[in-house]
Design a protein around this motif. Structure first.
Motif, PDB file in Angstrom:
ATOM      1  N   GLU A   1       0.860  -1.186   0.000  1.00 62.77           N
ATOM      2  CA  GLU A   1       0.000   0.000   0.000  1.00 62.77           C
ATOM      3  C   GLU A   1       0.897   1.237   0.000  1.00 62.77           C
ATOM      4  OE1 GLU A   1      -3.569   2.094   2.646  1.00 62.77           O
ATOM      5  OE2 GLU A   1      -2.645   0.208   3.313  1.00 62.77           O
ATOM      6  N   PRO A   2       0.975   1.955  -1.102  1.00 64.83           N
ATOM      7  CA  PRO A   2       1.951   3.052  -1.202  1.00 64.83           C
ATOM      8  C   PRO A   2       1.614   4.242  -0.311  1.00 64.83           C
ATOM      9  CG  PRO A   2       1.230   2.292  -3.387  1.00 64.83           C
ATOM     10  CD  PRO A   2       0.281   1.726  -2.377  1.00 64.83           C
ATOM     11  N   ASP A   3       2.654   4.828   0.258  1.00 65.51           N
ATOM     12  CA  ASP A   3       2.530   6.133   0.902  1.00 65.51           C
ATOM     13  C   ASP A   3       3.539   7.128   0.335  1.00 65.51           C
ATOM     14  OD1 ASP A   3       4.975   5.444   2.129  1.00 65.51           O
ATOM     15  OD2 ASP A   3       3.994   4.810   3.972  1.00 65.51           O
ATOM     16  N   ASN A   4       4.365   6.636  -0.611  1.00 64.96           N
ATOM     17  CA  ASN A   4       5.348   7.501  -1.249  1.00 64.96           C
ATOM     18  C   ASN A   4       5.652   6.958  -2.641  1.00 64.96           C
ATOM     19  OD1 ASN A   4       8.192   8.452  -1.983  1.00 64.96           O
ATOM     20  ND2 ASN A   4       7.857   9.603  -0.099  1.00 64.96           N
ATOM     21  N   TRP A   5       5.519   7.819  -3.648  1.00 66.61           N
ATOM     22  CA  TRP A   5       5.861   7.476  -5.026  1.00 66.61           C
ATOM     23  C   TRP A   5       6.892   8.476  -5.540  1.00 66.61           C
ATOM     24  CZ3 TRP A   5       2.962   3.949  -8.296  1.00 66.61           C
ATOM     25  CH2 TRP A   5       1.782   3.436  -7.737  1.00 66.61           C
ATOM     26  N   GLN A   6       7.783   8.007  -6.413  1.00 65.80           N
ATOM     27  CA  GLN A   6       8.660   8.922  -7.146  1.00 65.80           C
ATOM     28  C   GLN A   6       8.687   8.503  -8.613  1.00 65.80           C
ATOM     29  OE1 GLN A   6      12.496  10.239  -5.755  1.00 65.80           O
ATOM     30  NE2 GLN A   6      11.974   9.834  -3.613  1.00 65.80           N
ATOM     31  N   PHE A   7       8.560   9.503  -9.473  1.00 64.73           N
ATOM     32  CA  PHE A   7       8.617   9.297 -10.924  1.00 64.73           C
ATOM     33  C   PHE A   7       9.810  10.068 -11.462  1.00 64.73           C
ATOM     34  CE2 PHE A   7       4.286   8.599  -9.642  1.00 64.73           C
ATOM     35  CZ  PHE A   7       3.860   7.536 -10.417  1.00 64.73           C
ATOM     36  N   TRP A   8      10.667   9.355 -12.180  1.00 67.76           N
ATOM     37  CA  TRP A   8      11.917   9.934 -12.698  1.00 67.76           C
ATOM     38  C   TRP A   8      11.924   9.807 -14.213  1.00 67.76           C
ATOM     39  CZ3 TRP A   8      15.985   8.184 -15.626  1.00 67.76           C
ATOM     40  CH2 TRP A   8      17.211   8.865 -15.541  1.00 67.76           C
ATOM     41  N   GLN A   9      12.128  10.913 -14.880  1.00 67.04           N
ATOM     42  CA  GLN A   9      12.257  10.935 -16.335  1.00 67.04           C
ATOM     43  C   GLN A   9      13.610  11.507 -16.697  1.00 67.04           C
ATOM     44  OE1 GLN A   9       9.877  10.131 -19.157  1.00 67.04           O
ATOM     45  NE2 GLN A   9      11.962  10.141 -19.952  1.00 67.04           N
ATOM     46  N   GLY A  10      14.416  10.736 -17.421  1.00 62.62           N
ATOM     47  CA  GLY A  10      15.731  11.222 -17.822  1.00 62.62           C
ATOM     48  C   GLY A  10      15.631  12.445 -18.716  1.00 62.62           C
ATOM     49  N   ARG A  11      16.525  13.417 -18.477  1.00 66.01           N
ATOM     50  CA  ARG A  11      16.563  14.629 -19.284  1.00 66.01           C
ATOM     51  C   ARG A  11      18.007  14.965 -19.645  1.00 66.01           C
ATOM     52  NH1 ARG A  11      12.179  18.068 -19.023  1.00 66.01           N
ATOM     53  NH2 ARG A  11      13.190  19.030 -20.824  1.00 66.01           N
ATOM     54  N   LYS A  12      18.167  15.817 -20.618  1.00 72.54           N
ATOM     55  CA  LYS A  12      19.486  16.197 -21.112  1.00 72.54           C
ATOM     56  C   LYS A  12      20.297  16.913 -20.029  1.00 72.54           C
ATOM     57  CE  LYS A  12      21.607  18.497 -25.121  1.00 72.54           C
ATOM     58  NZ  LYS A  12      21.344  19.283 -26.352  1.00 72.54           N
ATOM     59  N   SER A  13      21.617  16.765 -20.105  1.00 71.66           N
ATOM     60  CA  SER A  13      22.573  17.428 -19.203  1.00 71.66           C
ATOM     61  C   SER A  13      22.401  17.007 -17.752  1.00 71.66           C
ATOM     62  CB  SER A  13      22.457  18.952 -19.320  1.00 71.66           C
ATOM     63  OG  SER A  13      22.682  19.377 -20.652  1.00 71.66           O
ATOM     64  N   ARG A  14      21.818  15.845 -17.537  1.00 70.26           N
ATOM     65  CA  ARG A  14      21.587  15.303 -16.192  1.00 70.26           C
ATOM     66  C   ARG A  14      20.628  16.155 -15.365  1.00 70.26           C
ATOM     67  NH1 ARG A  14      23.489  11.743 -18.702  1.00 70.26           N
ATOM     68  NH2 ARG A  14      25.065  10.254 -18.054  1.00 70.26           N
ATOM     69  N   LEU A  15      19.867  17.016 -16.010  1.00 71.20           N
ATOM     70  CA  LEU A  15      18.860  17.820 -15.317  1.00 71.20           C
ATOM     71  C   LEU A  15      17.523  17.083 -15.410  1.00 71.20           C
ATOM     72  CD1 LEU A  15      19.896  21.392 -16.541  1.00 71.20           C
ATOM     73  CD2 LEU A  15      20.544  20.195 -14.426  1.00 71.20           C
TER      74      LEU A  15
END
Length: 216
Positions: free
Chosen positions: A181-195
């Motif tokens: 049962e989640p209480d914390n989610w993180q979504f990561w999308q790669g972007r240019k220049s490590r930003l």
């Protein structure tokens, strides 16, 4: 130093496939996850349902392994396994765990944290009986995470339980489903220049979600 170790420091990739911003993302992390999973399936990412499961034992040592998500809804994320395995024993002692999906081809990561509990017997029975026969026999044949003398043990066990149960093996009492049962989610999308884009959703006391951007 080996050639592979020397080359590791020089490995580089520029992430430029997509972006993740507050305006385009869902307010509900479950909807965001569902959209990304659908897109991973549509993109024919290898094993889009594979996720890393992290648990912590009584000795405070973390361990990880790959499991397959078999369902998700407002109640949480579901997978099935052997309750007597290392992960099962660790979850019995510490019910908090973390999951991670990494869809390399889409340059995306989803991280999920929360409390784990077993699904109902009815849910476990329904899923178990939907599995192929050899997988159902395998659930009886493998004493998961225990030391065995060789592969012959598994083959002999499979033959024994196959002969015993024929076409109708029942669900083993040591096998079934877990739901995080989640209480914390993180979504990561790669972007240019490590930003990179990184959005975190934290469950509030009123069951709403706080969405925040984190520095990558």
């Amino acid at each position: 130093m080996s050639l592979s170790n020397t080359a590791l420091a020089d490995l580089r990739k520029s992430y430029e496939r997509a972006e993740l911003n507050e305006e385009a993302s869902h307010r509900d992390p479950l909807q965001q996850f569902g959209q990304w999973l659908d897109e991973a399936i549509a993109a024919q990412v290898p094993e889009p349902n594979a996720m890393t499961l992290a648990t912590v034992g009584h000795d405070l040592r973390p361990s990880t392994r790959i499991v397959l998500v078999k369902g998700f809804d407002a109640r949480g994320i579901v997978w099935y396994t052997n309750f007597d395995s290392r992960k099962g024993q660790e979850l019995a002692g510490n019910p908090f765990a973390a999951l991670q999906f990494h869809w390399v081809e889409l340059e995306r990561v989803v991280r999920i944290e929360g409390r784990v509990s077993k699904v109902s017997d009815e849910e476990s029975d329904a899923y178990f009986h939907s599995r192929p026969l050899d997988s159902r026999i395998g659930a009886w044949a493998s004493p998961q995470s225990q030391v065995i003398s060789g592969r012959g043990v598994l083959v002999a066990n499979a033959a024994k339980f196959g002969a015993k149960f024929l076409l109708n093996p029942p669900r083993p009492p040591h096998w079934g489903g877990y739901r995080l049962e989640p209480d914390n989610w993180q979504f990561w999308q790669g972007r240019k220049s490590r930003l990179h884009d990184r959005l975190r959703y934290t469950l509030n006391s009123d069951s709403t979600w706080l969405r925040e951007r984190l520095a990558p």
